[in-house]
Enzyme design. Structure first.
Site, mmCIF file in Angstrom:
data_model
loop_
_atom_site.group_PDB
_atom_site.id
_atom_site.type_symbol
_atom_site.label_atom_id
_atom_site.label_comp_id
_atom_site.label_asym_id
_atom_site.label_seq_id
_atom_site.Cartn_x
_atom_site.Cartn_y
_atom_site.Cartn_z
ATOM 1 N N CYS A 1 40.226 16.175 47.471
ATOM 2 C CA CYS A 1 40.155 16.098 46.010
ATOM 3 C C CYS A 1 40.350 14.675 45.482
ATOM 4 O O CYS A 1 40.324 14.449 44.274
ATOM 5 C CB CYS A 1 41.180 17.038 45.388
ATOM 6 S SG CYS A 1 40.905 18.761 45.863
ATOM 7 N N LYS B 1 48.848 24.608 40.601
ATOM 8 C CA LYS B 1 47.770 24.963 41.517
ATOM 9 C C LYS B 1 48.330 24.977 42.932
ATOM 10 O O LYS B 1 48.757 23.934 43.449
ATOM 11 C CB LYS B 1 46.620 23.962 41.398
ATOM 12 C CG LYS B 1 45.462 24.308 42.314
ATOM 13 C CD LYS B 1 44.264 23.419 42.075
ATOM 14 C CE LYS B 1 43.157 23.769 43.052
ATOM 15 N NZ LYS B 1 41.975 22.923 42.842
ATOM 16 N N GLU C 1 56.018 20.772 37.527
ATOM 17 C CA GLU C 1 54.651 20.244 37.401
ATOM 18 C C GLU C 1 54.106 20.523 35.993
ATOM 19 O O GLU C 1 53.492 19.666 35.365
ATOM 20 C CB GLU C 1 53.710 20.947 38.396
ATOM 21 C CG GLU C 1 53.665 20.363 39.779
ATOM 22 C CD GLU C 1 52.731 19.169 39.875
ATOM 23 O OE1 GLU C 1 52.254 18.667 38.843
ATOM 24 O OE2 GLU C 1 52.484 18.726 41.012
ATOM 25 N N LYS D 1 47.307 28.992 39.021
ATOM 26 C CA LYS D 1 46.186 29.318 39.908
ATOM 27 C C LYS D 1 46.649 29.370 41.350
ATOM 28 O O LYS D 1 47.325 28.433 41.771
ATOM 29 C CB LYS D 1 45.124 28.233 39.735
ATOM 30 C CG LYS D 1 43.939 28.372 40.625
ATOM 31 C CD LYS D 1 43.047 27.179 40.515
ATOM 32 C CE LYS D 1 41.986 27.296 41.583
ATOM 33 N NZ LYS D 1 41.200 26.114 41.720
ATOM 34 N N SER E 1 38.402 32.918 43.456
ATOM 35 C CA SER E 1 37.315 33.495 44.265
ATOM 36 C C SER E 1 37.810 34.535 45.270
ATOM 37 O O SER E 1 37.178 35.581 45.445
ATOM 38 C CB SER E 1 36.571 32.374 44.990
ATOM 39 O OG SER E 1 37.453 31.635 45.810
HETATM 40 C C1 PBG Z 1 38.511 22.100 43.059
HETATM 41 C C2 PBG Z 1 38.734 23.520 42.780
HETATM 42 C C3 PBG Z 1 38.949 24.581 43.682
HETATM 43 C C4 PBG Z 1 38.955 25.743 42.905
HETATM 44 C C5 PBG Z 1 38.795 25.359 41.574
HETATM 45 N N1 PBG Z 1 38.674 23.986 41.529
HETATM 46 C C6 PBG Z 1 39.041 24.614 45.142
HETATM 47 C C7 PBG Z 1 40.153 24.004 45.859
HETATM 48 O O1 PBG Z 1 41.091 23.438 45.326
HETATM 49 O O2 PBG Z 1 40.047 24.054 47.093
HETATM 50 C C8 PBG Z 1 39.090 27.142 43.417
HETATM 51 C C9 PBG Z 1 38.499 28.210 42.556
HETATM 52 C C10 PBG Z 1 38.352 29.530 43.178
HETATM 53 O O3 PBG Z 1 38.766 29.774 44.332
HETATM 54 O O4 PBG Z 1 37.763 30.395 42.521
HETATM 55 N N2 PBG Z 1 39.624 21.364 43.402
#
Ligand code: PBG
Length: 332
Positions: free
Chosen positions: A129, A204, A242, A257, A283
């Site tokens: 990232c 996250k 955070e 998330k 996802s």
């Molecule tokens: C990008 C990002 C990710 C997701 C959203 N933005 C993937 C990750 O961090 O590996 C995941 C979204 C999902 O799984 O639906 N950094």
């Protein structure tokens, strides 16, 4: 207690948590391809996410139109560039895939909110990232690579500015670099984009539930993992820290998330942040329900609506979900 549960009318009257299309955000994967031919279809199905496709810009505009028709207020854009490099230059290219898609969607549907995911992982050839640099703590030619936090933050801020210039209504940094919200806020303000809000992916977690997304976006890290920048799944207090840092740095909305394995974090964030809270039903959560429904193990409609209601009840003002179109249809 059963007196108020006796009829649908009574249950409706006393329901504490309501689910509405107006609170749902539909994620879209936009792919840099010409669309339409056999070698470059306008839609490419994602095997692990039945019902979700990678879209050409034209198809993304069409999908945005469907979102409008269903009463969804916003889409969240992810870009899959034609080429990747070490610096993720496709992310902050003013003619990049997200920038082009944002302009096309805003032209066709000016009232639909376009939120853009701001990150480098879909654009870097190593899939991380941020930028990489040699690890100063492991010297030698075979030394490990580590994330260059501050160098990455600069490019992340450039990306956000480029998205906002293209017409993004909200920018959503998902990279988890330290200090990026403050840097984005400063860069936007400096460019005369002071009215563009930031939705920060604050809590996250380094989660197994992003697997299908990484297939969709081709963004799995080529080596290592994201645990040096995403949160450890065991840490609730750190998630709160955070979040409060991001609020301090100027975030207008914060996010938790994934959603389902972190509903406790969502409640804590909702109680403490004092600003709108989004939850990302990711996802892997989507894939889980779709697989169970396809196997006949669960009633999809009932399971999806119950899941989304639980995320709202735990504290989400906004839910980002791949079920958004189905849920909006079922709620009509
Ligand atoms: C990008 C990002 C990710 C997701 C959203 N933005 C993937 C990750 O961090 O590996 C995941 C979204 C999902 O799984 O639906 N950094």
């Amino acid at each position: 207690m059963r007196r108020l549960r006796r009829t649908a009318a009574l249950r409706d009257l006393v329901r504490e948590t309501r689910l509405e299309a107006a609170d749902l955000v539909l994620p879209l994967f936009v792919e840099a391809n010409p669309g339409g031919s056999d070698t470059h279809p306008a839609r490419t199905p994602i095997a692990t996410m039945p019902g979700i496709d990678r879209l050409s810009i034209g198809e993304a505009v069409r999908e945005a139109g469907e979102a409008v028709a269903l009463g969804l207020p916003a889409v969240l854009l992810f870009g899959i560039p034609a080429e990747k490099d070490a610096h993720g230059s496709g992310a902050y290219d003013d003619e990049g895939i997200v920038q082009l898609a944002t302009r096309a969607i805003k032209d066709a549907h000016p009232d639909l909110l376009v939120i853009t995911d701001v990150c480098l992982c879909e654009y870097t050839d190593h899939g991380h990232c941020g930028l990489l640099k040699p690890d100063p703590l492991s010297a030698g030619p075979d030394g490990a690579q580590v994330i260059d936090n501050d160098g990455s933050v600069e490019l992340i801020a450039q990306t956000a500015v480029s998205h906002a210039r293209a017409g993004a209504d909200v920018v959503a940094p998902s990279d988890m670099m330290d200090g990026r919200v403050a840097a984005i806020r400063a860069a936007l303000d400096e460019e005369g984009l002071g009215d563009t809000p930031i939705m920060a992916y604050s809590s996250k977690f380094a989660s197994a539930f992003y697997g299908p997304f990484r297939e969709a976006a081709g963004s799995a890290p080529a080596f290592g993992d994201r645990r040096s920048y995403q949160l450890d799944p065991g840490n609730g207090a750190e998630a709160l820290r955070e979040t409060l840092l991001d609020v301090d740095e100027g975030a207008d909305m914060v996010m938790v998330k994934p959603a389902l394995p972190y509903l406790d974090v969502l409640r804590r964030v909702k109680d403490e942040a004092g600003i709108p809270v989004a939850a990302y039903n990711v996802s892997g959560e989507y894939a889980m329900l779709k697989a169970a429904a396809a196997a006949g193990y669960l009633d999809e409609r009932a399971a999806v609506l119950e899941t989304l209601t639980s995320i709202r009840r735990a504290g989400a003002d906004i839910i980002i979900t791949y079920h958004a179109k189905d849920a909006a249809r079922w709620l009509q």
